[in-house]
Motif scaffolding. Sequence first.
Motif, PDB file in Angstrom:
ATOM      1  N   LEU A  20       0.785  -1.387  -0.063  1.00  0.00           N
ATOM      2  CA  LEU A  20       0.013   0.014  -0.041  1.00  0.00           C
ATOM      3  C   LEU A  20       0.754   1.444  -0.160  1.00  0.00           C
ATOM      4  O   LEU A  20       0.563   2.134  -0.640  1.00  0.00           O
ATOM      5  CB  LEU A  20      -0.927  -0.100   1.119  1.00  0.00           C
ATOM      6  CG  LEU A  20      -2.033   1.322   1.349  1.00  0.00           C
ATOM      7  CD1 LEU A  20      -2.580   1.398   0.118  1.00  0.00           C
ATOM      8  CD2 LEU A  20      -2.642   1.110   2.675  1.00  0.00           C
ATOM      9  N   ARG A  21       1.957   1.273   0.803  1.00  0.00           N
ATOM     10  CA  ARG A  21       2.793   2.328   0.866  1.00  0.00           C
ATOM     11  C   ARG A  21       3.420   2.642  -0.779  1.00  0.00           C
ATOM     12  O   ARG A  21       3.705   3.905  -1.004  1.00  0.00           O
ATOM     13  CB  ARG A  21       3.820   2.322   1.956  1.00  0.00           C
ATOM     14  CG  ARG A  21       3.422   2.227   3.107  1.00  0.00           C
ATOM     15  CD  ARG A  21       4.743   1.903   4.105  1.00  0.00           C
ATOM     16  NE  ARG A  21       5.629   2.936   4.091  1.00  0.00           N
ATOM     17  CZ  ARG A  21       5.655   3.885   5.023  1.00  0.00           C
ATOM     18  NH1 ARG A  21       4.870   4.000   6.075  1.00  0.00           N
ATOM     19  NH2 ARG A  21       6.641   4.879   5.128  1.00  0.00           N
ATOM     20  N   GLU A  22       3.803   1.578  -1.317  1.00  0.00           N
ATOM     21  CA  GLU A  22       4.483   1.654  -2.573  1.00  0.00           C
ATOM     22  C   GLU A  22       3.332   2.234  -3.637  1.00  0.00           C
ATOM     23  O   GLU A  22       3.732   2.871  -4.590  1.00  0.00           O
ATOM     24  CB  GLU A  22       4.867   0.370  -3.029  1.00  0.00           C
ATOM     25  CG  GLU A  22       6.164  -0.134  -2.179  1.00  0.00           C
ATOM     26  CD  GLU A  22       6.478  -1.448  -2.536  1.00  0.00           C
ATOM     27  OE1 GLU A  22       5.711  -2.406  -3.376  1.00  0.00           O
ATOM     28  OE2 GLU A  22       7.691  -2.003  -1.878  1.00  0.00           O
ATOM     29  N   LYS A  23       2.132   1.948  -3.359  1.00  0.00           N
ATOM     30  CA  LYS A  23       1.146   2.479  -4.370  1.00  0.00           C
ATOM     31  C   LYS A  23       0.769   3.740  -4.146  1.00  0.00           C
ATOM     32  O   LYS A  23       0.608   4.379  -5.064  1.00  0.00           O
ATOM     33  CB  LYS A  23      -0.241   1.752  -4.266  1.00  0.00           C
ATOM     34  CG  LYS A  23      -1.090   1.869  -4.883  1.00  0.00           C
ATOM     35  CD  LYS A  23      -2.606   1.040  -4.708  1.00  0.00           C
ATOM     36  CE  LYS A  23      -2.160  -0.668  -4.856  1.00  0.00           C
ATOM     37  NZ  LYS A  23      -3.408  -1.478  -4.752  1.00  0.00           N
ATOM     38  N   ILE A  24       0.649   4.311  -2.585  1.00  0.00           N
ATOM     39  CA  ILE A  24       0.463   5.482  -2.490  1.00  0.00           C
ATOM     40  C   ILE A  24       1.568   6.739  -2.641  1.00  0.00           C
ATOM     41  O   ILE A  24       1.291   7.807  -2.961  1.00  0.00           O
ATOM     42  CB  ILE A  24      -0.077   5.800  -0.991  1.00  0.00           C
ATOM     43  CG1 ILE A  24      -1.407   5.187  -0.954  1.00  0.00           C
ATOM     44  CG2 ILE A  24      -0.114   6.898  -0.514  1.00  0.00           C
ATOM     45  CD1 ILE A  24      -2.163   5.037   0.403  1.00  0.00           C
ATOM     46  N   ALA A  25       2.915   6.165  -2.499  1.00  0.00           N
ATOM     47  CA  ALA A  25       4.084   7.022  -2.551  1.00  0.00           C
ATOM     48  C   ALA A  25       4.185   7.978  -3.951  1.00  0.00           C
ATOM     49  O   ALA A  25       4.117   9.121  -3.456  1.00  0.00           O
ATOM     50  CB  ALA A  25       5.430   6.108  -2.484  1.00  0.00           C
ATOM     51  N   PRO A  26       3.654   7.367  -5.056  1.00  0.00           N
ATOM     52  CA  PRO A  26       3.710   8.107  -6.279  1.00  0.00           C
ATOM     53  C   PRO A  26       2.594   9.061  -6.267  1.00  0.00           C
ATOM     54  O   PRO A  26       2.756  10.313  -6.797  1.00  0.00           O
ATOM     55  CB  PRO A  26       3.606   7.332  -7.281  1.00  0.00           C
ATOM     56  CG  PRO A  26       3.727   5.843  -6.848  1.00  0.00           C
ATOM     57  CD  PRO A  26       3.604   6.276  -5.525  1.00  0.00           C
ATOM     58  N   LEU A  27       1.811   8.960  -5.500  1.00  0.00           N
ATOM     59  CA  LEU A  27       0.405   9.841  -5.252  1.00  0.00           C
ATOM     60  C   LEU A  27       0.625  11.034  -4.462  1.00  0.00           C
ATOM     61  O   LEU A  27       0.185  12.085  -4.428  1.00  0.00           O
ATOM     62  CB  LEU A  27      -0.832   9.152  -5.056  1.00  0.00           C
ATOM     63  CG  LEU A  27      -1.221   7.901  -5.811  1.00  0.00           C
ATOM     64  CD1 LEU A  27      -2.513   7.217  -5.196  1.00  0.00           C
ATOM     65  CD2 LEU A  27      -1.653   8.351  -7.017  1.00  0.00           C
ATOM     66  N   ALA A  28       1.573  10.503  -3.403  1.00  0.00           N
ATOM     67  CA  ALA A  28       1.742  11.750  -2.226  1.00  0.00           C
ATOM     68  C   ALA A  28       2.631  12.739  -2.857  1.00  0.00           C
ATOM     69  O   ALA A  28       2.613  13.692  -1.902  1.00  0.00           O
ATOM     70  CB  ALA A  28       2.672  10.820  -1.196  1.00  0.00           C
ATOM     71  N   GLU A  29       3.307  12.667  -3.886  1.00  0.00           N
ATOM     72  CA  GLU A  29       4.014  13.752  -4.307  1.00  0.00           C
ATOM     73  C   GLU A  29       4.967  14.308  -3.218  1.00  0.00           C
ATOM     74  O   GLU A  29       4.943  15.604  -3.199  1.00  0.00           O
ATOM     75  CB  GLU A  29       3.173  14.825  -4.863  1.00  0.00           C
ATOM     76  CG  GLU A  29       2.377  14.440  -6.064  1.00  0.00           C
ATOM     77  CD  GLU A  29       1.557  15.454  -6.937  1.00  0.00           C
ATOM     78  OE1 GLU A  29       1.595  16.580  -6.355  1.00  0.00           O
ATOM     79  OE2 GLU A  29       0.731  15.125  -7.695  1.00  0.00           O
ATOM     80  N   GLY A  30       5.894  13.529  -2.756  1.00  0.00           N
ATOM     81  CA  GLY A  30       6.737  14.001  -1.573  1.00  0.00           C
ATOM     82  C   GLY A  30       6.223  14.467  -0.214  1.00  0.00           C
ATOM     83  O   GLY A  30       7.155  14.400   0.612  1.00  0.00           O
TER      84      GLY A  30
END
Length: 323
Positions: A148-158
Amino acid sequence: MLNNLLRASRGTRIGAIVNDFGAIEIDAMTVAGQLGDSTVSLGNGCLCCAVDVGELDVFLDKLTRPAVGLDVIVIEASGLAEPQELVRMLLASENKRIVYGGLVQVVDSAEFGRTRARHPEIDRHLGIADLIVLNKADRIGEVAGQRLREKIAPLAEGAAVMSATYGRIDPELLFECRPRTERAGQLSFEDLRGDDHDGHLHAAYETVSFSSAEALHPRRLLDFLDSRPEGLYRIKGFVDFGAPDPRNRYAVHAVGRFLRFYPEPWPDGAQRASQLVLIGSGIDAEALIKELDAARVTRPQDAPDEHSMWGVLRFVQAEGDER
């Protein structure tokens, strides 16, 4: 999460603006005992549409008066509120004591896939957050949590992304650590201008409020909860089961198919009653109220006994876990 922040404030004086989506202010009832006069409650609508900037300033003025003595104000918005609009309102505030401290998005780890499929705009919401908390980490396990972290990381924009259980995070993440960059300043004019209400996430949802002065029968209520329709996504509130446990009321919390009861003593002076808010999409309000009405105990011969509580107790969390 807000309740845990209040318990672990370490001397930080916290005020709150609590926004309930529904006519019965369940969330405000949950935190009022801990905050007292440092709470402003907004019911029956999302903050992003329920008030304008001038009205928000009235609430902020109340909490930022020097005599109140607060260090920080937490706006606990409805989970269906539009974050861009909330940020816009705060940045437009004329209250000189207010410094915008950032946006926290709480993700239901167990429901994220289904929620995202239903509401693709969640990606946009995560993109403007300063901190993303993946709550209910205990329900999905370490391997699924890492995915889940790997999926959300690109969405989090830093933005910072962290896992949590029962909403427990270190208050210093919010009160001591400001974002290294002013992420709110990255919002475009299109983001920050007043947007179309019909495009807000909450526009697709309806609320049903139910109150009963009579106790509810445990078995009948569980029958209702077990057979709740797919569109009924969220249930929250307090239940009076009457004679089987006269000392306690039971907070009920359901998201998707997840269900939990939390026994707690009746607040001093509180009127005994059951109060529930149901949130869903495409739900039949009349039918839901009719089913809940059938759970009322209206005749002495129908009164539940202690054995009828066994089904409820299956959904009470293990002792030692925090709410």
